[in-house]
Each structure stands twice: as structure tokens, then as C-alpha cells.
Design an enzyme around this catalytic site. Structure first.
Site, PDB file in Angstrom:
ATOM      1  N   TYR A 145      11.154 -43.133 -30.303  1.00 31.78           N
ATOM      2  CA  TYR A 145      10.363 -43.822 -30.863  1.00 31.78           C
ATOM      3  C   TYR A 145      10.612 -43.730 -32.468  1.00 31.78           C
ATOM      4  O   TYR A 145      10.534 -42.528 -32.949  1.00 31.78           O
ATOM      5  CB  TYR A 145       8.669 -43.365 -30.580  1.00 31.78           C
ATOM      6  CG  TYR A 145       7.936 -43.603 -31.426  1.00 31.78           C
ATOM      7  CD1 TYR A 145       7.126 -42.715 -32.212  1.00 31.78           C
ATOM      8  CD2 TYR A 145       7.381 -44.934 -32.127  1.00 31.78           C
ATOM      9  CE1 TYR A 145       5.933 -42.944 -33.154  1.00 31.78           C
ATOM     10  CE2 TYR A 145       6.388 -45.392 -33.032  1.00 31.78           C
ATOM     11  CZ  TYR A 145       5.622 -44.428 -33.417  1.00 31.78           C
ATOM     12  OH  TYR A 145       4.736 -44.577 -34.403  1.00 31.78           O
ATOM     13  N   ASP A 230       4.837 -35.425 -25.289  1.00 36.86           N
ATOM     14  CA  ASP A 230       4.067 -36.555 -25.604  1.00 36.86           C
ATOM     15  C   ASP A 230       3.769 -37.354 -24.605  1.00 36.86           C
ATOM     16  O   ASP A 230       4.902 -38.136 -24.053  1.00 36.86           O
ATOM     17  CB  ASP A 230       4.627 -37.321 -26.921  1.00 36.86           C
ATOM     18  CG  ASP A 230       3.879 -38.374 -27.621  1.00 36.86           C
ATOM     19  OD1 ASP A 230       3.937 -38.836 -28.530  1.00 36.86           O
ATOM     20  OD2 ASP A 230       2.907 -38.619 -26.932  1.00 36.86           O
ATOM     21  N   ILE A 232       1.648 -39.690 -24.023  1.00 34.91           N
ATOM     22  CA  ILE A 232       0.575 -41.058 -24.732  1.00 34.91           C
ATOM     23  C   ILE A 232       0.764 -42.247 -23.732  1.00 34.91           C
ATOM     24  O   ILE A 232      -0.200 -42.818 -23.687  1.00 34.91           O
ATOM     25  CB  ILE A 232       1.180 -41.384 -26.195  1.00 34.91           C
ATOM     26  CG1 ILE A 232      -0.114 -42.288 -26.692  1.00 34.91           C
ATOM     27  CG2 ILE A 232       2.657 -41.959 -26.039  1.00 34.91           C
ATOM     28  CD1 ILE A 232       0.361 -42.666 -28.022  1.00 34.91           C
ATOM     29  N   LYS A 272      -2.482 -46.292 -25.930  1.00 41.25           N
ATOM     30  CA  LYS A 272      -1.836 -46.943 -25.101  1.00 41.25           C
ATOM     31  C   LYS A 272      -2.546 -47.340 -23.697  1.00 41.25           C
ATOM     32  O   LYS A 272      -2.712 -48.437 -23.185  1.00 41.25           O
ATOM     33  CB  LYS A 272      -0.562 -46.353 -24.768  1.00 41.25           C
ATOM     34  CG  LYS A 272       0.188 -45.929 -26.069  1.00 41.25           C
ATOM     35  CD  LYS A 272       0.523 -47.054 -26.918  1.00 41.25           C
ATOM     36  CE  LYS A 272       1.169 -46.587 -28.223  1.00 41.25           C
ATOM     37  NZ  LYS A 272       1.525 -47.754 -29.121  1.00 41.25           N
TER      38      LYS A 272
END
Lengths: 471, 454
Positions: A145, A230, A232, A272
Site C-alpha cells: 500500500y 495489518d 484491515i 474496509k
């Protein structure tokens, strides 16, 4: 004397990258079904807009949650004054349980080890502050990302060293890639403090395999470093294999309460899974009490609004709702994903096999004029300006190989996705035609607009938002 | 190898100070009228609980503000997706008008120059990241808010050098003090990047006067440094006409077209004025475009919830309400302050003359057993454990003279405030035999009264 700090005047916020530039182009000429049907379609925004109806009907049925009332009694005062960085207990409990649910209840989370932060952006930076000194490094698998360049490095002074993954094995993390990265850091005189992975991956859309997770655990164990996972996108896994958190792997290997147990930290967010990036709800989960204590104090710099904590504590405590939501949302994601994959296939374009996320990792290597990042940029510009799609080029994600693009599928209407697929097909066809008809000039844009798709749908207000800091 | 960073394991978050320790004691034994009438009364929390009824009745009349505008179309989806770090335009527009109103509209603010942050805590840290390198310094007048040791220094690496203010002149900033602080920084090999003022002052509760403005502005001009003005308490000035923002002061000196204009930065928040610390609404205001651009990107690390931005845009958009609120809130604060001041005065405890804030700066020097910080700590502990009041000792605010305490008055009911005054009065009466105070009590009180009239 310099007026402002280096941090304020440099470019290490990374926002000059193509990732953000494509966004700007979109903002100048945004697609709108009715008012701007030839505009650029935003496919660079990893947002989920598929399940708002579920949230909206829950809100309508539960007015207390947004109205500062609990059982009809006003709790406005209580919330207005609540700024305890330990977070609203009811919310942390509900969030921990929600996280457990997403992991099939294979792991348990103690709310006391959860630290709330204003979004995962804040969580990631905070962990970097807690784990590393300026000049120390984290290893990150590529592609990753683009926002990490800002979030992990900018104000912390921490460095990122890439773990190069390649298309030859589906971009899976290998032992040699890990070791290479570690050695590269050493060559650069950088002390490695940990590995940070995104699981499921952004931009790949794949969940880490058990094999990769085990590799990671062994690696950090051997090197005596940290692992930040992470997660998410953990709630966006829409097909098998089901999501496996690194916490689950630690339990399987009987590593609970060992030293390595204390060096694994999770990052989570509701941006998300629930599609609520505006509400700024992120979290750090760690088994290390010192990390929890330090991160809790640091969260003072980015607390979650108590108004929002309360709303979500009520929503997530409604287990009937969350169960239904998680399931239904995943069904819709899978459908959209299939649509994109099919549409691209129809244009002769394949995607990395994926089962999660709000995007596909698309293989456009065969459309490059040469195997280079310059050619990738050339192709990207064509796609943005001529085809009218803002997609994210692999180079902005630090991909080691040119020709890959991240294409989002959950942030627009089905009709818009259809249109995007049509545009790509047209582009590919005309490119093929072009290369078999050298010398004939093509104005792709005019060719495209001559085949403008008619809007058959009822007028709908489209809302533009100026976010420049999107995952 | 160190497992965690120094930041994570050190104590520079400053949370071992008495400021936070008193809080912990309170948490263990909190006063409650019904269930724990002998518990510790919290007087160390600068919160404004006086005007919630006004906010609550507004909310009752305006349910749309929290129900995501259920009439005529929900904007839930729009807000849920809104994470633009430029902030909700309608909110920023209303916010700058509210800020201007508090400043009697002597200053107009441009929403484009405003950055929203998750509280003033985030705003202050962000400014430090933008204005200084690790190891550089800001000068701050003492006494100052203990939280600055964490907010300005912890993760930024920036240093604080105190500008010593003294009770001899009511803790006003003097030119000599500024120069001394600067020299001190030089001696420590620290490059000074700016002066950081809190106006109205925490913990003093006073607004900066003309002289102080002149000294600070001239100083910043000559040294070519920044001025950060934390105006978080601007709305708590009992009489609006007495508050001057740094921006107005600079304009009054016709310095708008000069360099200093881009080195003035204002911080504020809705935590004190509106009593909404839980909602995390802070802001940075500056005419420096580069700063605003950088601070805006940095605000990614602490954005204000869109749900909350929306609610506040509606609240602040109701001008009739805000006008009434500002006035009524100030009236109530003034009344409360007077209750505390007169209550203490009647037992020989003077307060620094103040016209703002949610607290008084109380002179308890005559209760010290000696003129020393150890004696101050001793007194503080007595007041905490025996009297049952959590107040903040001056040393936690870096005051250079022992014996001063910050006492909050707006975070409890009238009855509780009365009770706390009674408790203190009882303590003073029964402790009337400390050596130090016996010797000089009458002379000191009369000398002090001539300087510090409450």
C-alpha cells in the site's frame, strides 16, 4: 535559519506519487452517469460501498445509537466528557468480539490489550514509534500500500526495506526473499526491528497462506524482531480459503505467552469491513503490555470521537446484525469480484487469483510496449486519460515487476463497473487493431466517445469527495 | 538489541508527574454525593460542565444533526465515506465564524487556512513536527499546562526552555524573562524556533495584556522565530472584550505585511468552550501556506470523525444558539469563579486575579511549612489525602515558586464546589499553626493583597 522543519518541507509524505496524481486527475474530470458520462471512473479507491443499505436500516431501527441516548436516557454529557484514552469499555468489548467473529472465533482478544486510534493510519504510525528508533527499519513485502511510505516513515524517521515478491509464484513471500531483504538492510547499515505484512494483502487481494504465516513466525523468531500484521481487510475475505490470522498460527504452534508472542501486533480498522473510513476507527492489538501502555498514551494524539465509539459499540454489540452483515457483505464482494475478473478476462486480461480485498491485482504485462516501468507509466497514462479509468500502477505499490495494476471493484455502482469493463475491452481491441495496422493513427478518445454508452438509469446524485489519503 | 523504542520505554510522556498521580488517587476514591460523600473531589480537571443543558436542549430541538439528516434523505453514506483531510467544508466555515465571534469579530478567519485535528493535543504536536527539528527548542512561559511536556516533546524530540514568570508581577511575561530564556537555550546549545504561549493562560486563568503582547511580538520579530498561541480557553473569558487574539495583536501593530505574519500560528479546540473534549475537535490556524499544507497531510494521523464534524457543523451553524451560548456560558463561569475566589479569600487564601479559564491560580504559600517544593508536595498530599481534594501543585506546572496550586471550579456541581470550599476552610482553620505562616502571616497577606487583589 530554515523556517519550517524538514518534515514540513520535504516530499517524504510520498504524495507526489502516481497513486495520488491519478486521484487528482479523477477529481478534475470525475465520471458521472448523467452529467459526465465520459469522465474518469475512479478505480483507485479501495472503499466498499456495497453494503450501506444494511447499515442504514440498522440505524433506522436503532435511533438510540446515533442519538446520544441509551434506553431512552440521554447520555450526551457522559459522552461529551469522555476522553479516556483507554477507550469506551463497551466499544472495546464489542470490537474485540467482532474481530473474533471475523476470525471464526479461532482466537480470542482481550479488550484490555486493544488500543483505539483514529484509523489504521494512526495505528501503524504509532506502532512504528513504539517499536523503532529513527533510522531503524521495517521489512515489507512488495507490492504494498503506497500510504505506508507516509504512515510508517514520515514523522517517525523509520525506513522501509522491501521483501521482493514476484509474479512467478503468485507474489507469495518466500524464505529467501525474507533473508535477502534482511541482508539488504544490513548492507545499508539499517537495523531491522520488524516485518510488517498486510493480511489480506493490499494490493494483491490474497490472504497469506499458512505456509507464509509460519515462515514469518519462524523468521521473526530467529531474528528476534517484531511482526506487525495489518489485518484491515480481514472481514473482506469472500471465498475460501477462510482467513487465518497470524495469532491463530501462533496458537497452533503453542507459542502463546512466549517471547515471540509479545512481538506480534495486529492493526485493525472498520474502514474496509464496515465501509466507515470517515469515522476514523482503528485499533492496535498487542500481547506486550509495554507496547499497549505506550500506544495507549500515544493514542492521545488521535483518539476516536466518543460519539462514534458509542454508535459503534451499539452496532457491533448487535450480534445478530454483525453476523448477517459479515456474511452478506462477503457475498456481495464475491459477486463484484467475479464481475471484474470476468470482464477483464473478456478483454484478454487476467488477474492474480484472489479471495479477499476490494480490488484485483491485474496482469497487463502483455499490454506493455516494453518490459519496463516507463512502459508501465505510459500504459497507465493511456488508461487514465484515454480509457478514462483511474487504476493504480504497480510501481506506486513498489512492485518489482512492471505491468501489474490494482483495480478496485467495490466503490462504484454495478453499472459503472460494467461500463469500465466495456471501456477496457474497447481499449484492448483498438490497441490490438493498432498494432496490426501500423501507420494508421488512432485517436482512442474519439473512438471511445463515438461509442458513448447511453445512460438508461434514473438520475442519481453522485457525491464527489476530495479524499487524497485513501487506501 | 532494544526490543522497543526509547519513546515507548522512557518516561518523557511525563505521566509520572503529580498532575497525573493525583488523578489516579481520585480514580481510586472518587467523591460521589450519594455513594461516596467522603471521597476525593476532583478539582484537577479543567473541564466545563456548566452549560450542558444548553447543548442538550439544542440537540432535542435538532435531532437531524445526530440522525444523519433523516428528513429528506440520509447523508449517512456520504459521511461514512468522508475522510478528506481538508475537512468538511460546512463545518470549517461554521467553525471559523464561531472563532471570530468569540474574538468579537475583530479577526476574520479563512477556512482554507484552518486544519482540523483530533483535539488540541494533536494540533500542538503537529505544529511542533512542522516547525522544529528534533533537538530544537520552544520557549514557554511558566507556569504551563503539564500536558505540554508530552504533547510538544515526546515524539517530536523538541525541547522546552521555560520563560520564568514570577508572582511579583502577577506572572506576567517580561522582556527580561524572554531574553533570559533565550540565553539559557543558547547555553544549552539549543536552537530556539519559537515562543509558545497559552492565551488565556492555563493554569493562571489570565488573558495576555498589551505589554506582554508587545514583548512577545517584538522578541519573535527580532529573533526571527515563530509564535504559537494556544487559544483553547478563548471562549472562557468572562468578558469577551477583554480577550485579544495574537492575530489581532499583530494586526494592531501593522505587521500583517511583514515576515512575522507567516510565523504566527493559532491552536484551538471545542473542548473547553463547548465542553466537548470527548469529541476530539481541534484546529490549527495559520497564514503560512506551506505550514498549512504540511499540517493538513499530517492531520491524517488524527482526523476528526465525520459524524462529529457533521453534528458540530449544524450546532455552530445555528448563530442564534451560539451567540446565546457564548454569553450565557461566560456568565456562569464568572459566577462560579467568584464563588471559589470569595470562598477561599474569606479564609485568607488569595487567588491570582483572573478573568478567564476553568480554574483559579491559588496562593497557598502561607500554608507551607517552608518556602520549598518539598513543602509544597507535603501540602499537596495533605490536601489530597486528608482534605480530599485533587488539586494541581504548581511544581507540576513548572512554577518557579512553591506554594501555588491550580484549582478547577467548572467541572462539578455548585453543591460539590461549596463542599470543597468548606473542606479547605476546615483544613486551614485546623492547620493555623505551621511555623512559616505564623511568623510572617499578617505581613505577607497585606503585602500580597496590594499586588494580587482578588
Amino acid at each position: 535559519m530554515k523556517l519550517l522543519s524538514r518534515k514540513a518541507t520535504c516530499n517524504s509524505h510520498g504524495q507526489d506519487s502516481s497513486y495520488f496524481l491519478g486521484w487528482q486527475e479523477y477529481e478534475k474530470n470525475p465520471y458521472d452517469e448523467v452529467r459526465n458520462p465520459t469522465g474518469i471512473i475512479q478505480m483507485g479507491l479501495a472503499e466498499s460501498q456495497l453494503s450501506f443499505d444494511l447499515l442504514e436500516s440498522w440505524l433506522a431501527e436503532n435511533p438510540d445509537a446515533s442519538g446520544f441516548t441509551r434506553n431512552g436516557e440521554s447520555i450526551f454529557r457522559e459522552l461529551a466528557l469522555f476522553q479516556d484514552y483507554h477507550g469506551l469499555p463497551a466499544f472495546k468489548k464489542a470490537l474485540a468480539e467482532f474481530m473474533e467473529e471475523i476470525r471464526g472465533n479461532k482466537v480470542t482478544f482481550d479488550p484490555r490489550n486493544l488500543v483505539l486510534t483514529a484509523g489504521a493510519t494512526s495505528a501503524n504510525e504509532t506502532l512504528a514509534f513504539c517499536i523503532a528508533e529513527p533510522g531503524e527499519a521495517f521489512l515489507l513485502p512488495t507490492p504494498y500500500y503506497p500510504g505506508f511510505d507516509r504512515d510508517l516513515k514520515w514523522r517517525t524517521g523509520v525506513e522501509i526495506v522491501p521483501i521482493q515478491c514476484t509474479g512467478s509464484n503468485g507474489f507469495r513471500i518466500t524464505e529467501s526473499a525474507l533473508e535477502d531483504a534482511y541482508q539488504l538492510a544490513r548492507k545499508q547499515n539499517l537495523r531491522v526491528k520488524g516485518v510488517l505484512v498486510t493480511n489480506p494483502s493490499n494490493p494483491l487481494g490474497t490472504a497469506l497462506s499458512r505456509r507464509e504465516l509460519n515462515l514469518l513466525v519462524s523468521f521473526i523468531s530467529a531474528k528476534n524482531i517484531h511482526l506487525i500484521s495489518d489485518e484491515i481487510y480481514s472481514g473482506t475475505v469472500f471465498s475460501s480459503p477462510s482467513f487465518v490470522s497470524v495469532m491463530e498460527v501462533l496458537l497452533e504452534r503453542n507459542l502463546a505467552n512466549t517471547q515471540v508472542w509479545n512481538r506480534v501486533h495486529l492493526v485493525y480498522s472498520l474502514s474496509k469491513d464496515l465501509g466507515l473510513p470517515g469515522f476514523r476507527v482503528g485499533a492496535i492489538y498487542s500481547n506486550d503490555n509495554t507496547v499497549v501502555a505506550a500506544a495507549t498514551k500515544m493514542s492521545s494524539f488521535g483518539l476516536v470521537s466518543s460519539q462514534t465509539q458509542y454508535l459503534l459499540s451499539a452496532m457491533l454489540a448487535d450480534k445478530k446484525f454483525t453476523k448477517h452483515y459479515i456474511f452478506e457483505n462477503q457475498v456481495r464482494l464475491q459477486k463484484r469480484h467475479a464481475m471484474l475478473v470476468r470482464g477483464l478476462k473478456n478483454a484478454g486480461i487476467s488477474c492474480l487469483d484472489s479471495n479477499a480485498g476490494l480490488f484485483c491485482w491485474v496482469d497487463m504485462r502483455h499490454l506493455l510496449t516494453s518490459k519496463s516501468f516507463d512502459a508501465e507509466m505510459e500504459l497507465w497514462k493511456k488508461i487514465v486519460y484515454q480509457v478514462g479509468l483511474n487504476i493504480s500502477p504497480g510501481s506506486s505499490c513498489h512492485c518489482a515487476e512492471p505491468g501489474w495494476f490494482r483495480v478496485c471493484f467495490a466503490n462504484m455502482l454495478e453499472e459503472t463497473l460494467d461500463l469500465a469493463m466495456q471501456r477496457i475491452k474497447d481499449f484492448v481491441v483498438s490497441t490490438a487493431t493498432k498494432s496490426s495496422n501500423t501507420g494508421r493513427s488512432h485517436h482512442l478518445s474519439s473512438k471511445y466517445s463515438a461509442r458513448k454508452s447511453l445512460s438508461k438509469w434514473v438520475f442519481r446524485l453522485s457525491f464527489h469527495h476530495d479524499s487524497e489519503n485513501e487506501r | 538489541m532494544e526490543m522497543l523504542s526509547k519513546k515507548a520505554t522512557c518516561k518523557s510522556h511525563g505521566q509520572d508527574s503529580s498532575y497525573f498521580l493525583g488523578w489516579q488517587e481520585y480514580e481510586k476514591n472518587p467523591f460521589n454525593e450519594d455513594t461516596n460523600p467522603l471521597g476525593i473531589i476532583q478539582m484537577g480537571l479543567a473541564e466545563n460542565q456548566l452549560s450542558f443543558d444548553l447543548l442538550e436542549s439544542w440537540l432535542a430541538r435538532n435531532p437531524d444533526a445526530t440522525m444523519f439528516g433523516s428528513n429528506g434523505g440520509s447523508i449517512f453514506k456520504e459521511l461514512a465515506l468522508f475522510q478528506d483531510y481538508h475537512g468538511l467544508q460546512t463545518f470549517k466555515t461554521e467553525l471559523v465564524e464561531f472563532m471570530a465571534e468569540i474574538r468579537r469579530n475583530k479577526v476574520r478567519f479563512d477556512p482554507q487556512k484552518l486544519v482540523l485535528t483530533a483535539g488540541a493535543t494533536s494540533a500542538n504536536e503537529t505544529l511542533m513536527f512542522c516547525l522544529a527539528e528534533p533537538g530544537e527548542a520552544f520557549l514557554i512561559p511558566t507556569p504551563y499546562y503539564p500536558g505540554f511536556d508530552r504533547d510538544l516533546k515526546w515524539r517530536t524530540g523538541v525541547k522546552i526552555v521555560p520563560i520564568h514568570c514570577s508572582s511579583l508581577n502577577g506572572f506576567r511575561i517580561t522582556k527580561a524573562a524572554l531574553d533570559e530564556a533565550y540565553d539559557e537555550a543558547l547555553k544549552l546549545n539549543l536552537r530556539v524556533k519559537g515562543v509558545f504561549i497559552t492565551n488565556p493562560s492555563n493554569p493562571l486563568g489570565t488573558t495576555m495584556n498589551q505589554d506582554e503582547f508587545n514583548h512577545v511580538i517584538s522578541f519573535a520579530v527580532s529573533k526571527n522565530i515563530h509564535i504559537v498561541s494556544d487559544e483553547i480557553y478563548a471562549g472562557t473569558v468572562f468578558d469577551s472584550s477583554k480577550f485579544t487574539s495574537i492575530i489581532e495583536a499583530v494586526m494592531d501593530r501593522n505587521l500583517e505585511k511583514t515576515d512575522i505574519w507567516s510565523r504566527i500560528h493559532v491552536v484551538s479546540s471545542l473542548s473547553k468552550d463547548l465542553g466537548l473534549p470527548g469529541f476530539r475537535i481541534g484546529m490549527i490556524y495559520s497564514n503560512n501556506e506551506t505550514l498549512i499544507a504540511a499540517a493538513t497531510k499530517m492531520s491524517s494521523f488524527g482526523l476528526v470523525s465525520s459524524q462529529t464534524q457533521y453534528l458540530l457543523s449544524k450546532l455552530l451553524g445555528d448563530k442564534k444558539f451560539t451567540r446565546h451560548y457564548i454569553q450565557e456560558n461566560q456568565r456562569r463561569l464568572k459566577k462560579r469563579q467568584q464563588v471559589l475566589v470569595s470562598g477561599l479569600q474569606s479564609y485568607g487564601i488569595p487567588c491570582l486575579k483572573s478573568n478567564a479559564g476553568l480554574f483559579c491560580w491559588v496562593d497557598m504559600r502561607n500554608l507551607l511549612s517552608s518556602n520549598a517544593f518539598e513543602a509544597e508536595m507535603e501540602l499537596w498530599k495533605k490536601i489530597l489525602y486528608e482534605v480530599g481534594l485533587n488539586i494541581s501543585p504548581g511544581s507540576s506546572c513548572h512554577c518557579t515558586e512553591p506554594g501555588w496550586f491550580r484549582v478547577c471550579f467548572a467541572n462539578m456541581s455548585q453543591e460539590t464546589l461549596n463542599l470543597s470550599i468548606h473542606r479547605l476552610q476546615a483544613f486551614v482553620t485546623s492547620n493555623g499553626d505551621g511555623n512559616y505562616q505564623n511568623q510572617k502571616l499578617s505581613t505577607r497577606i497585606s503585602r500580597r493583597n496590594s499586588l494580587v487583589v482578588s
